[in-house]
Design a protein around this motif. Sequence first.
Motif, short mmCIF file in Angstrom:
data_model
loop_
_atom_site.label_atom_id
_atom_site.label_comp_id
_atom_site.label_asym_id
_atom_site.label_seq_id
_atom_site.Cartn_x
_atom_site.Cartn_y
_atom_site.Cartn_z
N THR A 141 -2.91 3.18 -9.02
CA THR A 141 -4.32 3.26 -9.05
C THR A 141 -4.97 2.17 -9.52
O THR A 141 -4.38 1.39 -10.59
CB THR A 141 -4.94 4.69 -9.25
N GLN A 142 -6.14 1.80 -9.53
CA GLN A 142 -6.94 0.51 -9.87
C GLN A 142 -7.26 1.00 -11.36
O GLN A 142 -7.26 0.14 -12.09
CB GLN A 142 -8.03 0.06 -9.23
N VAL B 83 -5.40 6.90 -14.90
CA VAL B 83 -5.44 8.23 -14.72
C VAL B 83 -4.78 8.99 -15.81
O VAL B 83 -3.70 9.01 -15.87
CB VAL B 83 -5.11 8.56 -13.10
N PHE C 272 2.21 1.70 -3.56
CA PHE C 272 1.21 2.08 -4.58
C PHE C 272 0.96 3.59 -4.05
O PHE C 272 1.15 4.53 -5.30
CB PHE C 272 -0.18 1.73 -4.14
N GLN C 273 0.89 4.17 -2.93
CA GLN C 273 0.55 5.58 -2.45
C GLN C 273 1.85 6.48 -3.06
O GLN C 273 1.71 7.58 -3.52
CB GLN C 273 0.49 5.83 -1.22
N LYS D 148 0.87 -1.19 -0.01
CA LYS D 148 -0.12 0.05 0.00
C LYS D 148 0.97 1.28 -0.01
O LYS D 148 0.70 2.18 -0.69
CB LYS D 148 -0.88 0.08 1.44
N GLY E 115 1.86 6.90 -6.97
CA GLY E 115 0.73 7.05 -7.39
C GLY E 115 0.00 5.93 -8.21
O GLY E 115 -0.82 6.35 -9.11
#
Length: 73
Positions: free
Chosen positions: A65-66, A69, A59-60, A56, A63
Amino acid sequence: MTNEITQKYLQEYFADHDTLILYKPDGTPVTFRKQSEYVLRGGGSTVRFKTFDQMKSFFQKHGITQAPVITVN
């Protein structure tokens, strides 16, 4: 009784247990543990995570995401 350890035995054993203790020829016990590992492969790199928190944080930080973007400037 045979001392042979087969793949079938290991699969069946670890389906029900998380730890297996075996013995070296000199009688020394060695412990094997079933552990999950999460692996990110892509973009020419491989990163391994031992916990959801590590994954996690990665991922943060990056950046990730599922859903894609797209930023239009």
